[in-house]
Design a protein around this motif. Structure first.
Motif, mmCIF file in Angstrom:
data_model
loop_
_atom_site.group_PDB
_atom_site.id
_atom_site.type_symbol
_atom_site.label_atom_id
_atom_site.label_comp_id
_atom_site.label_asym_id
_atom_site.label_seq_id
_atom_site.Cartn_x
_atom_site.Cartn_y
_atom_site.Cartn_z
ATOM 1 N N SER A 1 -7.012 -2.852 2.219
ATOM 2 C CA SER A 1 -6.207 -3.676 3.181
ATOM 3 C C SER A 1 -7.315 -4.696 3.672
ATOM 4 C CB SER A 1 -5.609 -2.788 4.053
ATOM 5 O OG SER A 1 -4.910 -3.858 5.057
ATOM 6 N N LEU A 2 -8.150 -4.124 4.095
ATOM 7 C CA LEU A 2 -9.304 -5.240 4.839
ATOM 8 C C LEU A 2 -9.532 -6.213 3.951
ATOM 9 C CD1 LEU A 2 -11.175 -2.639 7.087
ATOM 10 C CD2 LEU A 2 -9.412 -4.066 7.711
ATOM 11 N N LEU A 3 -10.016 -5.932 2.499
ATOM 12 C CA LEU A 3 -10.494 -6.833 1.569
ATOM 13 C C LEU A 3 -9.363 -7.984 1.497
ATOM 14 C CD1 LEU A 3 -12.080 -4.919 -1.413
ATOM 15 C CD2 LEU A 3 -13.141 -6.573 -0.045
ATOM 16 N N LEU A 4 -8.187 -7.443 1.343
ATOM 17 C CA LEU A 4 -6.993 -8.529 1.354
ATOM 18 C C LEU A 4 -7.124 -9.563 2.538
ATOM 19 C CD1 LEU A 4 -4.064 -6.529 0.125
ATOM 20 C CD2 LEU A 4 -5.037 -8.339 -0.842
ATOM 21 N N CYS A 5 -7.499 -8.920 3.711
ATOM 22 C CA CYS A 5 -7.407 -9.574 5.032
ATOM 23 C C CYS A 5 -8.841 -10.685 4.868
ATOM 24 C CB CYS A 5 -7.613 -8.771 6.091
ATOM 25 S SG CYS A 5 -6.076 -7.766 6.510
ATOM 26 N N LEU B 1 0.891 -1.342 0.181
ATOM 27 C CA LEU B 1 -0.204 0.240 -0.016
ATOM 28 C C LEU B 1 0.970 1.232 0.055
ATOM 29 C CD1 LEU B 1 -2.634 -1.090 2.545
ATOM 30 C CD2 LEU B 1 -2.933 -0.747 0.248
ATOM 31 N N PHE B 2 1.872 1.168 0.789
ATOM 32 C CA PHE B 2 2.529 2.225 0.910
ATOM 33 C C PHE B 2 3.259 2.683 -0.433
ATOM 34 C CE2 PHE B 2 6.422 4.851 2.240
ATOM 35 C CZ PHE B 2 5.743 5.655 3.137
ATOM 36 N N THR B 3 3.953 1.748 -0.954
ATOM 37 C CA THR B 3 4.801 2.136 -2.202
ATOM 38 C C THR B 3 3.866 2.464 -3.418
ATOM 39 O OG1 THR B 3 4.613 -0.426 -2.868
ATOM 40 C CG2 THR B 3 6.660 0.339 -1.706
ATOM 41 N N THR B 4 2.553 1.654 -3.508
ATOM 42 C CA THR B 4 1.697 1.997 -4.510
ATOM 43 C C THR B 4 1.071 3.634 -4.328
ATOM 44 O OG1 THR B 4 -0.318 0.940 -3.483
ATOM 45 C CG2 THR B 4 0.945 -0.411 -5.001
ATOM 46 N N LEU B 5 1.012 3.737 -3.266
ATOM 47 C CA LEU B 5 0.661 5.196 -2.854
ATOM 48 C C LEU B 5 1.182 6.454 -3.581
ATOM 49 C CD1 LEU B 5 -1.575 6.851 -1.083
ATOM 50 C CD2 LEU B 5 0.410 6.944 0.835
ATOM 51 N N LYS B 6 2.509 6.406 -3.652
ATOM 52 C CA LYS B 6 3.250 7.153 -4.592
ATOM 53 C C LYS B 6 2.746 7.240 -6.227
ATOM 54 C CE LYS B 6 7.354 6.771 -1.413
ATOM 55 N NZ LYS B 6 8.700 6.596 -1.550
ATOM 56 N N GLU B 7 2.519 6.151 -6.510
ATOM 57 C CA GLU B 7 2.313 6.070 -7.814
ATOM 58 C C GLU B 7 0.600 6.416 -7.975
ATOM 59 O OE1 GLU B 7 2.810 2.023 -8.881
ATOM 60 O OE2 GLU B 7 4.930 2.008 -8.380
ATOM 61 N N ARG B 8 -0.192 6.584 -7.115
ATOM 62 C CA ARG B 8 -1.445 6.780 -7.070
ATOM 63 C C ARG B 8 -1.751 8.207 -6.602
ATOM 64 N NH1 ARG B 8 -4.217 1.886 -4.010
ATOM 65 N NH2 ARG B 8 -5.974 2.949 -4.366
ATOM 66 N N LYS B 9 -1.065 8.908 -6.340
ATOM 67 C CA LYS B 9 -1.201 10.372 -5.812
ATOM 68 C C LYS B 9 -1.997 11.033 -6.857
ATOM 69 C CE LYS B 9 2.513 11.147 -2.822
ATOM 70 N NZ LYS B 9 3.794 11.935 -2.427
ATOM 71 N N ASN B 10 -1.652 11.088 -8.061
ATOM 72 C CA ASN B 10 -2.587 11.634 -9.132
ATOM 73 C C ASN B 10 -3.988 11.297 -9.113
ATOM 74 O OD1 ASN B 10 -0.009 12.961 -9.736
ATOM 75 N ND2 ASN B 10 0.429 11.618 -11.459
ATOM 76 N N GLY C 1 -4.840 -5.893 9.225
ATOM 77 C CA GLY C 1 -5.035 -5.274 7.988
ATOM 78 C C GLY C 1 -5.266 -3.670 8.404
ATOM 79 N N PHE C 2 -5.832 -3.332 9.385
ATOM 80 C CA PHE C 2 -6.093 -1.971 9.981
ATOM 81 C C PHE C 2 -4.641 -1.295 10.452
ATOM 82 C CE2 PHE C 2 -6.485 1.107 13.403
ATOM 83 C CZ PHE C 2 -7.369 1.871 12.729
ATOM 84 N N LEU C 3 -3.877 -2.035 11.135
ATOM 85 C CA LEU C 3 -2.540 -1.470 11.221
ATOM 86 C C LEU C 3 -1.712 -1.233 10.035
ATOM 87 C CD1 LEU C 3 -1.841 -3.480 14.691
ATOM 88 C CD2 LEU C 3 -2.574 -0.945 14.265
ATOM 89 N N ALA C 4 -1.738 -2.208 8.924
ATOM 90 C CA ALA C 4 -1.069 -2.367 7.867
ATOM 91 C C ALA C 4 -1.408 -0.948 6.942
ATOM 92 C CB ALA C 4 -1.088 -3.517 7.047
ATOM 93 N N ALA C 5 -2.886 -0.659 7.126
ATOM 94 C CA ALA C 5 -3.204 0.313 6.169
ATOM 95 C C ALA C 5 -3.252 1.732 6.849
ATOM 96 C CB ALA C 5 -4.553 -0.075 5.512
ATOM 97 N N LEU C 6 -2.929 1.757 8.304
ATOM 98 C CA LEU C 6 -3.149 3.120 8.910
ATOM 99 C C LEU C 6 -2.220 4.204 8.387
ATOM 100 C CD1 LEU C 6 -4.289 4.394 11.182
ATOM 101 C CD2 LEU C 6 -2.591 3.538 12.717
#
Length: 446
Positions: free
Chosen positions: A368-372, A336-345, A423-428
């Motif tokens: 994140s919760l869907l993955l979990c 999620l963190f790495t794709t966030l940079k690519e999805r800023k736009n 999932g919640f902590l990973a996406a926080l």
């Protein structure tokens, strides 16, 4: 709408998504198997020792005596004198004593000599037929009747010892007179008969062996029959030729006499004891060990020892599963963190089109919760498939089965909440970053 968009977004990088799901699935599956195994294992072991305060048997490993006499999953420690055992079975402290005599097996299922009290102890009512009364009448457990397709009136020969491929004792056949109802206990996988049946079966086996040796010794003293042939003393053919009616009549008498065999000098394997007075449970193990060649063992103590030994391995596997779940949480966070940079736009455009900050935060959280949730569902299914395989193997080797369809709502509910928490902590952190995204700066650098 947000959930649909989140589902599409998690497959933006499928390899990362698949890795996260695999890790979650593995951790949930391991914990699911451990939860089900631990509960059902303890239930099965504890239910089989209900009403058994001590087990009286030959000296040796106490745990081996319990496993063989109560759970039928190990070889006995040896035999004990029935006369000596009766002294303790008839003691005023004893409320109920159930003698056990291990005999042979039929296609891998043990043939156990005992009394009807054994059926009563396990609550095994007779679903078809009646209880065993005479020698070589048997009551079969529900599992055996189903697997071997046995029915009332069927007959079969037992094989010597525990191995299905052992020597077949074909001089007496067993007759099925009853089929016990399912109990979920050890009796479901046993064939029960009278104790004299076991004595008679093996007494005849010994007699035949001794007769062969005796015949070899007497070869130099032949008896000449009228037909001109040489007959050895005890030759059944010779007796039959001369008086077949007398021979058959003698055989009938032999069977009748054997059905009420003299108990003197006979042996049994063990005795299940239930006491009126708790003092016997405390004092008998020491008294019997000091004054006899037998031992008295508490099944409760030995089962606790066994569970504690298993507990070490179970805890190790549980910690391993939690470690895998932690790694899966880190994997989700990194994805999620790495794709966030690519999805800023993308997020900036959503904001321009009217999306609120809280909706962006919710979008990342839902991904994140869907993955979990997917990982939890797959893990639950995989765990039960694994338990089915374990149950199949345990049933073949130890006649012990587990129910993969049982749901332990309390513990599995906690596992689900734990998975959601990961999932919640990973996406926080990625969600907070999406929430505070600067639209103007993002679009300026776009």
């Amino acid at each position: 709408m947000i959930t649909k968009l989140a589902w599409r977004n998690i497959w933006f990088k499928p390899l990362n998504t698949i890795l996260s799901i695999i890790l979650l699935t593995a951790s949930v599956a391991i914990i699911t198997v451990l939860v089900l195994l631990e509960k059902q294992f303890e239930e099965k072991f504890n239910s089989n020792i209900d009403g058994v305060d001590l087990v009286l048997g030959a000296q040796g490993s106490p745990l081996q005596l319990i496993l063989s006499s109560v759970y039928q999953v190990d070889a006995p420690t040896g035999n004990i004198s029935y006369d000596s055992a009766k002294v303790w079975m008839q003691h005023p402290f004893v409320k109920k004593a159930i003698p056990l005599a291990f005999g042979d097996n039929y296609r891998g299922f043990k043939i156990l000599g005992t009394t009807p009290d054994y059926l009563e102890k396990y609550g095994a009512i007779i679903a078809q037929g009646r209880p065993f009364e005479k020698n070589f009448e048997v009551v079969v457990g529900s599992e055996i009747a189903t697997k071997l397709k046995l029915k009332i009136g069927d007959t079969f020969f037992g094989s010597h010892g525990d191995a299905a491929e052992g020597e077949v004792h074909d001089h007496y056949d067993y007759t099925v007179v009853g089929i016990a109802a399912a109990t979920g206990k050890v009796v479901d996988n046993l064939i029960l008969c009278t104790i004299p049946s076991v004595w008679q079966m093996h007494d005849t086996h010994v007699e035949e062996h001794n007769k062969e040796e005796h015949n070899e010794e007497e070869m130099h003293n032949p008896i000449h029959g009228e037909d001109g042939h040489v007959h050895v003393e005890g030759d059944e053919h010779y007796q039959h030729e001369h008086d077949p009616d007398e021979h058959n009549h003698g055989e009938e008498l032999h069977l009748e006499d054997k059905s009420s065999m003299n108990e003197e000098g006979m042996e049994i394997t063990a005795v299940l004891l239930q006491f009126r007075n708790k003092m016997g449970i405390v004092t008998w193990p020491r008294i019997i060990a000091q004054n006899t060649k037998m031992q008295a063992v508490s099944p409760a103590i030995e089962v606790n020892r066994l569970v504690s030994m298993f507990g070490i391995g179970i805890n190790a596997l549980r910690y391993l599963a939690y470690g895998i779940m932690l790694i899966s949480g880190i994997s989700i966070f990194i994805a999620l963190f790495t794709t966030l940079k690519e999805r800023k736009n993308e997020f900036a455009l959503l904001r321009v089109n009217g999306a609120k900050r809280i909706q962006l935060l919710g979008l990342v959280m839902i991904e994140s919760l869907l993955l979990c949730v997917v990982g939890f569902i797959f893990g639950t299914v995989l765990g039960r498939v694994a338990l089915m395989l374990i149950s199949s193997s345990a049933e073949e080797d130890f006649k012990l089965s587990f129910n993969p369809y049982e749901f332990i709502w309390e513990k599995e509910g906690i596992l689900f909440l734990l998975t959601i928490l990961v999932g919640f902590l990973a996406a926080l952190i990625p969600a907070v970053k999406a929430y505070y995204l600067n639209i103007s700066k993002t679009l300026t650098h776009a």
